[in-house]
Design a protein around this motif. Structure first.
Motif, PDB file in Angstrom:
ATOM      1  N   GLY A  21     169.518 -27.517  44.148  1.00  0.00           N
ATOM      2  CA  GLY A  21     169.904 -26.142  43.877  1.00  0.00           C
ATOM      3  C   GLY A  21     168.779 -25.315  43.283  1.00  0.00           C
ATOM      4  N   LEU A  22     168.045 -25.884  42.333  1.00  0.00           N
ATOM      5  CA  LEU A  22     166.951 -25.140  41.701  1.00  0.00           C
ATOM      6  C   LEU A  22     165.805 -24.886  42.671  1.00  0.00           C
ATOM      7  N   VAL A  23     165.493 -25.876  43.504  1.00  0.00           N
ATOM      8  CA  VAL A  23     164.447 -25.677  44.510  1.00  0.00           C
ATOM      9  C   VAL A  23     164.878 -24.602  45.507  1.00  0.00           C
ATOM     10  N   LEU A  24     166.121 -24.686  45.972  1.00  0.00           N
ATOM     11  CA  LEU A  24     166.628 -23.670  46.897  1.00  0.00           C
ATOM     12  C   LEU A  24     166.627 -22.293  46.250  1.00  0.00           C
ATOM     13  N   TYR A  25     166.921 -22.249  44.958  1.00  0.00           N
ATOM     14  CA  TYR A  25     166.907 -20.963  44.252  1.00  0.00           C
ATOM     15  C   TYR A  25     165.502 -20.354  44.290  1.00  0.00           C
ATOM     16  N   GLY A  26     164.502 -21.183  43.996  1.00  0.00           N
ATOM     17  CA  GLY A  26     163.131 -20.684  44.025  1.00  0.00           C
ATOM     18  C   GLY A  26     162.710 -20.229  45.408  1.00  0.00           C
ATOM     19  N   VAL A  27     163.067 -20.994  46.430  1.00  0.00           N
ATOM     20  CA  VAL A  27     162.736 -20.619  47.807  1.00  0.00           C
ATOM     21  C   VAL A  27     163.419 -19.305  48.178  1.00  0.00           C
ATOM     22  N   SER A  28     164.702 -19.175  47.800  1.00  0.00           N
ATOM     23  CA  SER A  28     165.434 -17.953  48.145  1.00  0.00           C
ATOM     24  C   SER A  28     164.832 -16.731  47.460  1.00  0.00           C
ATOM     25  N   MET A  29     164.367 -16.894  46.231  1.00  0.00           N
ATOM     26  CA  MET A  29     163.696 -15.786  45.555  1.00  0.00           C
ATOM     27  C   MET A  29     162.447 -15.362  46.303  1.00  0.00           C
ATOM     28  N   ALA A  30     161.655 -16.337  46.744  1.00  0.00           N
ATOM     29  CA  ALA A  30     160.424 -16.028  47.467  1.00  0.00           C
ATOM     30  C   ALA A  30     160.722 -15.332  48.795  1.00  0.00           C
TER      31      ALA A  30
END
Length: 223
Positions: A21-30
């Motif tokens: 979830g945290l990795v996906l969150y960072g990717v989605s922000m980018a």
């Protein structure tokens, strides 16, 4: 501050879900940054600070998260593993993803980046909250303020804080646009859609799931 939550119950699933979830969150922000069509309020603020200081977007995200977490101390909020991980993981993931993704592109591609980013952000929110290992620092700040002021609603406090950081970020040069509005309208329904899918079942009660958003609304901006 003692950490909330424990890993006695389904640790493999919960840890995997948290960090995915945290990795996906960072990717989605980018993805939203690269769309150039507008960011959520906290990320407008992060981008504005990045423009002001010359620090990378991800570095600013980590610093702001850590500073917000310090505000939990007078509010007597207790962080969890998910809270600390939120501060440490999302920022570096954003920077790596921004490094790999090119700027610009045709409008259709930018819209696709925005839509993918918003949907991914909703799924990421449900994943890391559903692991029940602690909310993000910004959510904890809001709920902590409400706990200290029972007459205030989470919605009111969230609105005041996010309008403030949005205005500051815009003044500093952060990107406000149609994506900002789209995020505000879509992220709540998306999180509500995904949360039942990812909420970890409560111990010993297979038919009952933990409340993924216990104490917080299911709308997180960088947690």
């Amino acid at each position: 501050m003692a950490l909330i939550g424990n890993l006695r119950h389904r640790p493999a699933r919960r840890l995997t879900q948290l960090y995915v979830g945290l990795v996906l969150y960072g990717v989605s922000m980018a993805l939203m940054v690269r769309s150039g069509l507008g960011l959520d309020p906290w990320d407008v603020f992060h981008q504005g600070l990045s423009e002001l200081t010359g620090l990378s977007f991800g570095t600013v995200t980590v610093i702001v998260g850590a500073l917000v977490l310090l505000l939990w101390i007078p509010l007597r909020q207790r962080p969890g593993l998910g809270t600390i991980s939120n501060v440490l993981v999302i920022g570096p993931v954003v920077d790596v993803t921004l490094f790999l993704l090119p700027d610009g592109g045709p409008m259709a591609a930018r819209i696709a980046l925005l839509v993918t980013g918003i949907v991914g952000n909703g799924a990421a929110t449900a994943l890391y909250l559903g692991a029940h290992l602690g909310p993000g620092p910004r959510d904890g700040l809001m709920t902590g303020m409400v706990a200290r002021r029972p007459g205030w609603s989470v919605r009111l406090v969230r609105t005041v804080i996010e309008v403030t950081v949005l205005a500051l970020g815009w003044l500093l040069g952060g990107t406000v646009g149609v994506g900002t509005v789209a995020y505000a309208l879509a992220i709540g329904p998306l999180a509500q859609l995904f949360i039942p899918m990812f909420a970890v079942p409560a111990p010993g009660r297979p038919g009952v799931t933990r409340t993924a958003t216990e104490g917080v609304e299911p709308v997180a901006s960088t947690g």
